[in-house]
Design a protein around this motif. Structure first.
Motif, PDB file in Angstrom:
ATOM      1  N   ILE A  82       0.857  -1.190   0.000  1.00  0.00           N
ATOM      2  CA  ILE A  82       0.000   0.000   0.000  1.00  0.00           C
ATOM      3  C   ILE A  82       0.892   1.239   0.000  1.00  0.00           C
ATOM      4  O   ILE A  82       1.721   1.416   0.900  1.00  0.00           O
ATOM      5  CB  ILE A  82      -0.919   0.022   1.234  1.00  0.00           C
ATOM      6  N   SER A  83       0.747   2.075  -0.995  1.00  0.00           N
ATOM      7  CA  SER A  83       1.546   3.301  -1.078  1.00  0.00           C
ATOM      8  C   SER A  83       1.054   4.325  -0.063  1.00  0.00           C
ATOM      9  O   SER A  83      -0.119   4.354   0.313  1.00  0.00           O
ATOM     10  CB  SER A  83       1.458   3.894  -2.485  1.00  0.00           C
ATOM     11  N   LYS A  84       1.970   5.197   0.370  1.00  0.00           N
ATOM     12  CA  LYS A  84       1.633   6.232   1.346  1.00  0.00           C
ATOM     13  C   LYS A  84       1.195   7.534   0.687  1.00  0.00           C
ATOM     14  O   LYS A  84       0.554   8.375   1.314  1.00  0.00           O
ATOM     15  CB  LYS A  84       2.836   6.495   2.251  1.00  0.00           C
ATOM     16  N   ASN A  85       1.553   7.726  -0.579  1.00  0.00           N
ATOM     17  CA  ASN A  85       1.139   8.919  -1.303  1.00  0.00           C
ATOM     18  C   ASN A  85       1.107   8.602  -2.794  1.00  0.00           C
ATOM     19  O   ASN A  85       1.525   7.523  -3.215  1.00  0.00           O
ATOM     20  CB  ASN A  85       2.070  10.105  -1.005  1.00  0.00           C
ATOM     21  N   PHE A  86       0.632   9.565  -3.595  1.00  0.00           N
ATOM     22  CA  PHE A  86       0.416   9.313  -5.017  1.00  0.00           C
ATOM     23  C   PHE A  86       1.691   9.425  -5.857  1.00  0.00           C
ATOM     24  O   PHE A  86       1.652   9.228  -7.070  1.00  0.00           O
ATOM     25  CB  PHE A  86      -0.651  10.258  -5.565  1.00  0.00           C
ATOM     26  N   LYS A 103       5.708   3.848 -12.104  1.00  0.00           N
ATOM     27  CA  LYS A 103       4.989   4.559 -13.157  1.00  0.00           C
ATOM     28  C   LYS A 103       4.484   3.634 -14.262  1.00  0.00           C
ATOM     29  O   LYS A 103       3.698   4.052 -15.114  1.00  0.00           O
ATOM     30  CB  LYS A 103       5.881   5.645 -13.761  1.00  0.00           C
ATOM     31  N   ASN A 104       4.960   2.399 -14.253  1.00  0.00           N
ATOM     32  CA  ASN A 104       4.570   1.462 -15.305  1.00  0.00           C
ATOM     33  C   ASN A 104       3.694   0.318 -14.807  1.00  0.00           C
ATOM     34  O   ASN A 104       3.370  -0.582 -15.566  1.00  0.00           O
ATOM     35  CB  ASN A 104       5.831   0.888 -15.966  1.00  0.00           C
ATOM     36  N   SER A 138      -9.289   9.131  -0.514  1.00  0.00           N
ATOM     37  CA  SER A 138     -10.109  10.041   0.278  1.00  0.00           C
ATOM     38  C   SER A 138     -11.592   9.694   0.254  1.00  0.00           C
ATOM     39  O   SER A 138     -12.362  10.224   1.054  1.00  0.00           O
ATOM     40  CB  SER A 138      -9.918  11.477  -0.229  1.00  0.00           C
ATOM     41  N   PHE A 139     -12.020   8.823  -0.644  1.00  0.00           N
ATOM     42  CA  PHE A 139     -13.409   8.383  -0.660  1.00  0.00           C
ATOM     43  C   PHE A 139     -13.684   7.308   0.388  1.00  0.00           C
ATOM     44  O   PHE A 139     -14.819   6.897   0.578  1.00  0.00           O
ATOM     45  CB  PHE A 139     -13.784   7.847  -2.045  1.00  0.00           C
ATOM     46  N   GLY A 140     -12.611   6.832   1.038  1.00  0.00           N
ATOM     47  CA  GLY A 140     -12.773   5.793   2.048  1.00  0.00           C
ATOM     48  C   GLY A 140     -12.573   4.391   1.502  1.00  0.00           C
ATOM     49  O   GLY A 140     -12.723   3.410   2.225  1.00  0.00           O
ATOM     50  N   PHE A 141     -12.205   4.283   0.229  1.00  0.00           N
ATOM     51  CA  PHE A 141     -11.966   2.996  -0.405  1.00  0.00           C
ATOM     52  C   PHE A 141     -10.538   2.976  -0.966  1.00  0.00           C
ATOM     53  O   PHE A 141      -9.939   4.023  -1.202  1.00  0.00           O
ATOM     54  CB  PHE A 141     -12.961   2.767  -1.546  1.00  0.00           C
ATOM     55  N   TYR A 142     -10.028   1.777  -1.195  1.00  0.00           N
ATOM     56  CA  TYR A 142      -8.708   1.664  -1.817  1.00  0.00           C
ATOM     57  C   TYR A 142      -8.818   1.999  -3.298  1.00  0.00           C
ATOM     58  O   TYR A 142      -9.833   1.711  -3.951  1.00  0.00           O
ATOM     59  CB  TYR A 142      -8.133   0.258  -1.616  1.00  0.00           C
ATOM     60  N   GLU A 143      -7.743   2.617  -3.815  1.00  0.00           N
ATOM     61  CA  GLU A 143      -7.717   3.051  -5.207  1.00  0.00           C
ATOM     62  C   GLU A 143      -6.474   2.520  -5.915  1.00  0.00           C
ATOM     63  O   GLU A 143      -5.409   2.383  -5.308  1.00  0.00           O
ATOM     64  CB  GLU A 143      -7.719   4.585  -5.281  1.00  0.00           C
ATOM     65  N   LEU A 144      -6.630   2.256  -7.197  1.00  0.00           N
ATOM     66  CA  LEU A 144      -5.507   1.914  -8.065  1.00  0.00           C
ATOM     67  C   LEU A 144      -5.068   3.172  -8.794  1.00  0.00           C
ATOM     68  O   LEU A 144      -5.909   3.927  -9.302  1.00  0.00           O
ATOM     69  CB  LEU A 144      -5.917   0.836  -9.068  1.00  0.00           C
ATOM     70  N   ASN A 167      -0.212  10.280 -13.512  1.00  0.00           N
ATOM     71  CA  ASN A 167      -0.783   9.786 -14.763  1.00  0.00           C
ATOM     72  C   ASN A 167      -2.180   9.260 -14.481  1.00  0.00           C
ATOM     73  O   ASN A 167      -2.580   9.114 -13.324  1.00  0.00           O
ATOM     74  CB  ASN A 167       0.101   8.685 -15.356  1.00  0.00           C
ATOM     75  N   SER A 168      -2.928   8.999 -15.528  1.00  0.00           N
ATOM     76  CA  SER A 168      -4.271   8.452 -15.390  1.00  0.00           C
ATOM     77  C   SER A 168      -4.222   6.927 -15.444  1.00  0.00           C
ATOM     78  O   SER A 168      -3.856   6.351 -16.473  1.00  0.00           O
ATOM     79  CB  SER A 168      -5.178   8.975 -16.509  1.00  0.00           C
ATOM     80  N   PHE A 169      -4.585   6.284 -14.351  1.00  0.00           N
ATOM     81  CA  PHE A 169      -4.660   4.823 -14.339  1.00  0.00           C
ATOM     82  C   PHE A 169      -5.688   4.343 -15.367  1.00  0.00           C
ATOM     83  O   PHE A 169      -5.452   3.367 -16.089  1.00  0.00           O
ATOM     84  CB  PHE A 169      -5.053   4.347 -12.931  1.00  0.00           C
ATOM     85  N   LYS A 170      -6.785   5.042 -15.441  1.00  0.00           N
ATOM     86  CA  LYS A 170      -7.854   4.665 -16.368  1.00  0.00           C
ATOM     87  C   LYS A 170      -7.342   4.613 -17.802  1.00  0.00           C
ATOM     88  O   LYS A 170      -7.592   3.648 -18.526  1.00  0.00           O
ATOM     89  CB  LYS A 170      -9.005   5.663 -16.259  1.00  0.00           C
ATOM     90  N   ASP A 171      -6.614   5.645 -18.203  1.00  0.00           N
ATOM     91  CA  ASP A 171      -6.129   5.710 -19.581  1.00  0.00           C
ATOM     92  C   ASP A 171      -4.981   4.735 -19.826  1.00  0.00           C
ATOM     93  O   ASP A 171      -4.942   4.062 -20.862  1.00  0.00           O
ATOM     94  CB  ASP A 171      -5.670   7.132 -19.905  1.00  0.00           C
ATOM     95  N   LYS A 172      -4.062   4.665 -18.879  1.00  0.00           N
ATOM     96  CA  LYS A 172      -2.867   3.847 -19.082  1.00  0.00           C
ATOM     97  C   LYS A 172      -3.208   2.368 -19.223  1.00  0.00           C
ATOM     98  O   LYS A 172      -2.598   1.644 -20.011  1.00  0.00           O
ATOM     99  CB  LYS A 172      -1.876   4.047 -17.922  1.00  0.00           C
ATOM    100  N   PHE A 173      -4.187   1.904 -18.457  1.00  0.00           N
ATOM    101  CA  PHE A 173      -4.510   0.476 -18.474  1.00  0.00           C
ATOM    102  C   PHE A 173      -5.871   0.189 -19.120  1.00  0.00           C
ATOM    103  O   PHE A 173      -6.369  -0.923 -19.007  1.00  0.00           O
ATOM    104  CB  PHE A 173      -4.472  -0.078 -17.050  1.00  0.00           C
ATOM    105  N   SER A 174      -6.443   1.193 -19.797  1.00  0.00           N
ATOM    106  CA  SER A 174      -7.757   1.034 -20.444  1.00  0.00           C
ATOM    107  C   SER A 174      -8.754   0.404 -19.473  1.00  0.00           C
ATOM    108  O   SER A 174      -9.507  -0.511 -19.821  1.00  0.00           O
ATOM    109  CB  SER A 174      -7.634   0.176 -21.708  1.00  0.00           C
TER     110      SER A 174
END
Length: 254
Positions: free
Chosen positions: A206-210, A215-216, A224-230, A235-242
């Motif tokens: 689990i990373s401590k910050n963004f 990067k790859n 901050s929404f209270g859930f874990y995030e990828l 960079n945009s995770f959504k774009d990088k990994f479709s």
């Protein structure tokens, strides 16, 4: 001074939010109005639910929340007020309050019915202005919920995707993307030893910050929404990994 906090999918271009504030201030000029967001994706009740869940607890006790993401406006769906121990929530009864209320003790739910507290207009398409705003303002001035309308037993819950077990692992999902392209999952808690598999990648840290991450490759952080995030640093995770909403993630507990 009472606070009313507004959340909508109205945007700020058309003046809809301004008219809501005008109604509130006409009834109670001594009120503090806070904009949570008006950029919820149009009709996206789940996104609205996530934002209310992520923000309500940081407001002073006694805050009145008006949450209007309402694709069924003008239909038979109920406009409701929900009173909890510390807050009051006004919203269409369409599930938007599901997450915010899951950890709170609900004291009373009423359907807004009393026309005395509703604006008389010739349209049935703007309940944010004509129903929720005036009722919130009157409640802020001390009007009891029993005057607003009849009590109802429950409110509609979203079919929120939960983590479920399958054989010797758990299945989680990406439920939303934030504006940076980070993937919000439905994982709220993790044990010390875990393994997450996404596509051909494995995550065990689990990373401590963004900025702390590869990067790859996908990285994991409690968001901050209270859930874990990828995420991917800067960079945009959504774009990088479709990545797609409701895409599956495999969770293994070691």
């Amino acid at each position: 001074m009472k606070t009313v906090a507004l959340l909508t999918d109205f945007g700020t271009k058309d003046g809809f939010v301004g008219s809501m504030k005008g109604v509130i201030l006409n009834i109670n000029p001594e009120i503090n109005i806070v904009d949570i967001s008006h950029e919820v994706e149009s009709f996206d009740i789940l996104e609205g639910s996530l934002i209310i869940y992520a923000t309500y607890k940081y407001f002073p006790k006694g805050t009145i929340f008006v949450s209007v993401v309402d694709p069924e406006v003008g239909t038979e769906r109920k406009p409701i007020v929900v009173k909890t121990k510390d807050y009051t929530f006004l919203a269409p009864d369409n599930g938007i309050l599901t997450l915010a209320l899951k950890d709170q003790k609900v004291e009373k739910i009423v359907e807004i019915k009393n026309e005395k507290y509703i604006l008389k207009t010739d349209t049935n398409t703007f309940h944010g202005r004509d129903i929720f705003s005036p009722v919130a303002a009157y409640i802020s001035k001390g009007v009891d919920l029993s005057e607003v309308g009849p009590e109802v037993e429950d409110f509609i819950k979203l079919n929120f995707p939960t983590v479920y077990k399958e054989k010797d692992f758990y299945v989680a999902k990406i439920i939303k993307f934030d504006k940076f392209g980070n993937a919000i999952t439905n994982i709220e808690t993790l044990p010390e030893n875990f393994e997450i598999e996404y596509k051909n990648f494995t995550i065990t840290k689990i990373s401590k910050n963004f900025l702390e991450g590869d990067k790859n490759k996908p990285n994991l952080i409690k968001g901050s929404f209270g859930f874990y995030e990828l995420f991917v640093p800067k960079n945009s995770f959504k774009d990088k990994f479709s990545a797609k909403e409701m895409e599956k993630i495999i969770l293994k507990i070691k």
